[in-house]
Design a protein around this motif. Structure first.
Motif, PDB file in Angstrom:
ATOM      1  N   GLU A   1       0.822  -1.212   0.000  1.00 36.45           N
ATOM      2  CA  GLU A   1       0.000   0.000   0.000  1.00 36.45           C
ATOM      3  C   GLU A   1       0.858   1.266   0.000  1.00 36.45           C
ATOM      4  O   GLU A   1       0.512   2.251  -0.657  1.00 36.45           O
ATOM      5  N   THR A   2       1.955   1.245   0.737  1.00 39.95           N
ATOM      6  CA  THR A   2       2.816   2.429   0.831  1.00 39.95           C
ATOM      7  C   THR A   2       3.861   2.498  -0.287  1.00 39.95           C
ATOM      8  O   THR A   2       4.542   3.499  -0.433  1.00 39.95           O
ATOM      9  N   GLY A   3       3.987   1.404  -1.045  1.00 41.48           N
ATOM     10  CA  GLY A   3       5.008   1.369  -2.092  1.00 41.48           C
ATOM     11  C   GLY A   3       6.385   0.996  -1.574  1.00 41.48           C
ATOM     12  O   GLY A   3       7.348   0.918  -2.338  1.00 41.48           O
ATOM     13  N   ARG A   4       6.491   0.739  -0.271  1.00 38.00           N
ATOM     14  CA  ARG A   4       7.799   0.434   0.323  1.00 38.00           C
ATOM     15  C   ARG A   4       8.398  -0.853  -0.247  1.00 38.00           C
ATOM     16  O   ARG A   4       9.624  -1.013  -0.278  1.00 38.00           O
ATOM     17  N   HIS A   5       7.547  -1.771  -0.694  1.00 37.46           N
ATOM     18  CA  HIS A   5       8.058  -3.044  -1.214  1.00 37.46           C
ATOM     19  C   HIS A   5       9.003  -2.829  -2.391  1.00 37.46           C
ATOM     20  O   HIS A   5       9.911  -3.619  -2.614  1.00 37.46           O
ATOM     21  N   GLY A   6       8.805  -1.721  -3.117  1.00 44.16           N
ATOM     22  CA  GLY A   6       9.666  -1.436  -4.268  1.00 44.16           C
ATOM     23  C   GLY A   6      11.084  -1.071  -3.893  1.00 44.16           C
ATOM     24  O   GLY A   6      11.984  -1.111  -4.742  1.00 44.16           O
ATOM     25  N   GLU A   7      11.302  -0.724  -2.623  1.00 45.71           N
ATOM     26  CA  GLU A   7      12.638  -0.354  -2.148  1.00 45.71           C
ATOM     27  C   GLU A   7      13.394  -1.552  -1.570  1.00 45.71           C
ATOM     28  O   GLU A   7      14.559  -1.429  -1.197  1.00 45.71           O
ATOM     29  N   LEU A   8      12.710  -2.701  -1.483  1.00 45.82           N
ATOM     30  CA  LEU A   8      13.291  -3.857  -0.810  1.00 45.82           C
ATOM     31  C   LEU A   8      13.848  -4.867  -1.812  1.00 45.82           C
ATOM     32  O   LEU A   8      13.660  -4.735  -3.017  1.00 45.82           O
ATOM     33  N   ASP A   9      14.543  -5.866  -1.288  1.00 39.44           N
ATOM     34  CA  ASP A   9      15.226  -6.859  -2.131  1.00 39.44           C
ATOM     35  C   ASP A   9      14.376  -8.111  -2.338  1.00 39.44           C
ATOM     36  O   ASP A   9      14.919  -9.207  -2.493  1.00 39.44           O
ATOM     37  N   GLY A  10      13.077  -7.955  -2.357  1.00 39.26           N
ATOM     38  CA  GLY A  10      12.163  -9.070  -2.531  1.00 39.26           C
ATOM     39  C   GLY A  10      10.960  -8.883  -1.633  1.00 39.26           C
ATOM     40  O   GLY A  10      10.953  -8.017  -0.742  1.00 39.26           O
ATOM     41  N   LEU A  11       9.919  -9.682  -1.876  1.00 35.92           N
ATOM     42  CA  LEU A  11       8.701  -9.575  -1.082  1.00 35.92           C
ATOM     43  C   LEU A  11       8.095 -10.955  -0.897  1.00 35.92           C
ATOM     44  O   LEU A  11       7.764 -11.640  -1.860  1.00 35.92           O
ATOM     45  N   ILE A  12       7.954 -11.359   0.378  1.00 38.51           N
ATOM     46  CA  ILE A  12       7.283 -12.605   0.734  1.00 38.51           C
ATOM     47  C   ILE A  12       5.853 -12.268   1.138  1.00 38.51           C
ATOM     48  O   ILE A  12       5.637 -11.439   2.029  1.00 38.51           O
ATOM     49  N   VAL A  13       4.887 -12.889   0.482  1.00 37.94           N
ATOM     50  CA  VAL A  13       3.481 -12.690   0.837  1.00 37.94           C
ATOM     51  C   VAL A  13       2.948 -13.986   1.444  1.00 37.94           C
ATOM     52  O   VAL A  13       3.047 -15.057   0.834  1.00 37.94           O
ATOM     53  N   VAL A  14       2.405 -13.869   2.659  1.00 40.77           N
ATOM     54  CA  VAL A  14       1.781 -15.008   3.334  1.00 40.77           C
ATOM     55  C   VAL A  14       0.277 -14.910   3.085  1.00 40.77           C
ATOM     56  O   VAL A  14      -0.326 -13.852   3.275  1.00 40.77           O
ATOM     57  N   ASP A  15      -0.319 -16.013   2.651  1.00 34.86           N
ATOM     58  CA  ASP A  15      -1.738 -15.987   2.318  1.00 34.86           C
ATOM     59  C   ASP A  15      -2.421 -17.257   2.811  1.00 34.86           C
ATOM     60  O   ASP A  15      -1.761 -18.269   3.088  1.00 34.86           O
ATOM     61  N   ALA A  16      -3.733 -17.175   2.932  1.00 38.52           N
ATOM     62  CA  ALA A  16      -4.565 -18.324   3.315  1.00 38.52           C
ATOM     63  C   ALA A  16      -5.972 -18.048   2.806  1.00 38.52           C
ATOM     64  O   ALA A  16      -6.332 -16.886   2.561  1.00 38.52           O
ATOM     65  N   PRO A  17      -6.787 -19.083   2.629  1.00 41.84           N
ATOM     66  CA  PRO A  17      -8.170 -18.863   2.202  1.00 41.84           C
ATOM     67  C   PRO A  17      -8.898 -17.918   3.165  1.00 41.84           C
ATOM     68  O   PRO A  17      -8.633 -17.917   4.368  1.00 41.84           O
ATOM     69  N   VAL A  18      -9.821 -17.126   2.615  1.00 40.36           N
ATOM     70  CA  VAL A  18     -10.513 -16.116   3.426  1.00 40.36           C
ATOM     71  C   VAL A  18     -11.212 -16.736   4.631  1.00 40.36           C
ATOM     72  O   VAL A  18     -11.138 -16.192   5.742  1.00 40.36           O
ATOM     73  N   ASP A  19     -11.871 -17.872   4.457  1.00 38.73           N
ATOM     74  CA  ASP A  19     -12.581 -18.487   5.588  1.00 38.73           C
ATOM     75  C   ASP A  19     -11.625 -18.873   6.710  1.00 38.73           C
ATOM     76  O   ASP A  19     -11.968 -18.761   7.902  1.00 38.73           O
ATOM     77  N   VAL A  20     -10.428 -19.314   6.344  1.00 43.84           N
ATOM     78  CA  VAL A  20      -9.415 -19.664   7.344  1.00 43.84           C
ATOM     79  C   VAL A  20      -8.960 -18.402   8.071  1.00 43.84           C
ATOM     80  O   VAL A  20      -8.836 -18.392   9.308  1.00 43.84           O
ATOM     81  N   ARG A  21      -8.740 -17.334   7.319  1.00 37.89           N
ATOM     82  CA  ARG A  21      -8.301 -16.071   7.927  1.00 37.89           C
ATOM     83  C   ARG A  21      -9.362 -15.535   8.873  1.00 37.89           C
ATOM     84  O   ARG A  21      -9.052 -15.073   9.982  1.00 37.89           O
ATOM     85  N   VAL A  22     -10.619 -15.598   8.455  1.00 44.15           N
ATOM     86  CA  VAL A  22     -11.715 -15.110   9.298  1.00 44.15           C
ATOM     87  C   VAL A  22     -11.766 -15.893  10.608  1.00 44.15           C
ATOM     88  O   VAL A  22     -11.855 -15.309  11.698  1.00 44.15           O
ATOM     89  N   ALA A  23     -11.679 -17.208  10.521  1.00 47.73           N
ATOM     90  CA  ALA A  23     -11.734 -18.041  11.726  1.00 47.73           C
ATOM     91  C   ALA A  23     -10.581 -17.731  12.665  1.00 47.73           C
ATOM     92  O   ALA A  23     -10.765 -17.662  13.893  1.00 47.73           O
ATOM     93  N   ARG A  24      -9.388 -17.529  12.107  1.00 45.92           N
ATOM     94  CA  ARG A  24      -8.227 -17.225  12.949  1.00 45.92           C
ATOM     95  C   ARG A  24      -8.410 -15.913  13.703  1.00 45.92           C
ATOM     96  O   ARG A  24      -8.119 -15.824  14.911  1.00 45.92           O
ATOM     97  N   VAL A  25      -8.879 -14.880  13.013  1.00 45.51           N
ATOM     98  CA  VAL A  25      -9.012 -13.567  13.655  1.00 45.51           C
ATOM     99  C   VAL A  25     -10.150 -13.577  14.673  1.00 45.51           C
ATOM    100  O   VAL A  25     -10.044 -12.965  15.742  1.00 45.51           O
ATOM    101  N   MET A  26     -11.240 -14.289  14.362  1.00 46.59           N
ATOM    102  CA  MET A  26     -12.329 -14.405  15.336  1.00 46.59           C
ATOM    103  C   MET A  26     -11.826 -15.062  16.615  1.00 46.59           C
ATOM    104  O   MET A  26     -12.138 -14.606  17.724  1.00 46.59           O
ATOM    105  N   ALA A  27     -11.022 -16.113  16.478  1.00 46.59           N
ATOM    106  CA  ALA A  27     -10.484 -16.808  17.652  1.00 46.59           C
ATOM    107  C   ALA A  27      -9.478 -15.943  18.400  1.00 46.59           C
ATOM    108  O   ALA A  27      -9.433 -15.944  19.632  1.00 46.59           O
ATOM    109  N   ARG A  28      -8.682 -15.184  17.640  1.00 49.61           N
ATOM    110  CA  ARG A  28      -7.615 -14.380  18.244  1.00 49.61           C
ATOM    111  C   ARG A  28      -8.142 -13.128  18.932  1.00 49.61           C
ATOM    112  O   ARG A  28      -7.724 -12.788  20.045  1.00 49.61           O
TER     113      ARG A  28
END
Length: 200
Positions: free
Chosen positions: A122-149
């Motif tokens: 969002e900030t464009g900072r990734h363009g200044e770095l030496d690579g970008l790792i994106v962690v992802d999961a299905p939306v339903d899994v993400r929703v369940a994790r945040v509800m529990a957390r």
């Protein structure tokens, strides 16, 4: 790259497991600069950023001079202009502090470090770095994790996800993607694979 140090971004949507992945990378000796922690440092009591935030959003700083991050988050949530104003206050200071910490790591002889942040793309900072790792999961899994957390309702979590940049936009600019739809052992395996891809 600073000296022999590569600084690689680590990001993901809410509930993706980004922070857990960061911890697993750290277990392999990879230093992790956490943007949330840097934000806490630049908004400590008496800091110039905190003075600016208190002027913009009266009431979010308590009588003890400590920022109520939850109150601030609710004040800017859903208001793009307010979020932009907050980012204008915080972003330059966080970048300056992260650059200083990166220099320290380079001087200490590290060859790889991670910069963990939710808003790297969002900030464009990734363009200044030496690579970008994106962690992802299905939306339903993400929703369940945040509800529990967080004890949040499903509607609240889905609203927070909807307010974020679509994960597809982050995946599009990623150099490495970690699918985190299993347990921690599966995530640990994927972290090792990414480290191998990074030449560690």
């Amino acid at each position: 790259m600073i000296g022999n140090l590569r600084l690689v971004g680590l990001t993901g949507g809410i509930g993706s497991g980004k922070s857990t992945a960061a911890r697993l990378f750290a277990e392999h000796g990879v230093p992790v600069l956490d943007a949330d922690q840097l934000a806490r440092e630049v908004t400590r009591p008496g800091a110039p950023a905190l003075t600016e935030i208190a002027a913009a959003w009266p009431g979010v700083v308590g009588p003890d001079g400590v920022l109520d991050r939850r109150l601030l988050a609710s004040a800017v949530f859903g208001d793009p202009a307010a979020r932009a104003r907050l980012e204008a206050i915080l972003h330059p200071r966080i970048v300056a502090l992260s650059n200083a910490r990166t220099q320290e790591l380079a001087r200490a002889g590290h060859t790889l470090a991670l910069y963990e942040a939710a808003l790297l793309v969002e900030t464009g900072r990734h363009g200044e770095l030496d690579g970008l790792i994106v962690v992802d999961a299905p939306v339903d899994v993400r929703v369940a994790r945040v509800m529990a957390r967080d004890g949040a309702s499903e509607a609240e979590v889905r609203a927070r996800i909807a307010a974020q940049l679509p994960i597809e936009d982050k995946r599009r600019v990623a150099t490495h993607i970690i699918e985190n739809d299993g347990d921690e052992d599966a995530l640990r395996t994927r972290v090792r694979e990414v480290l191998a891809e990074l030449g560690r």
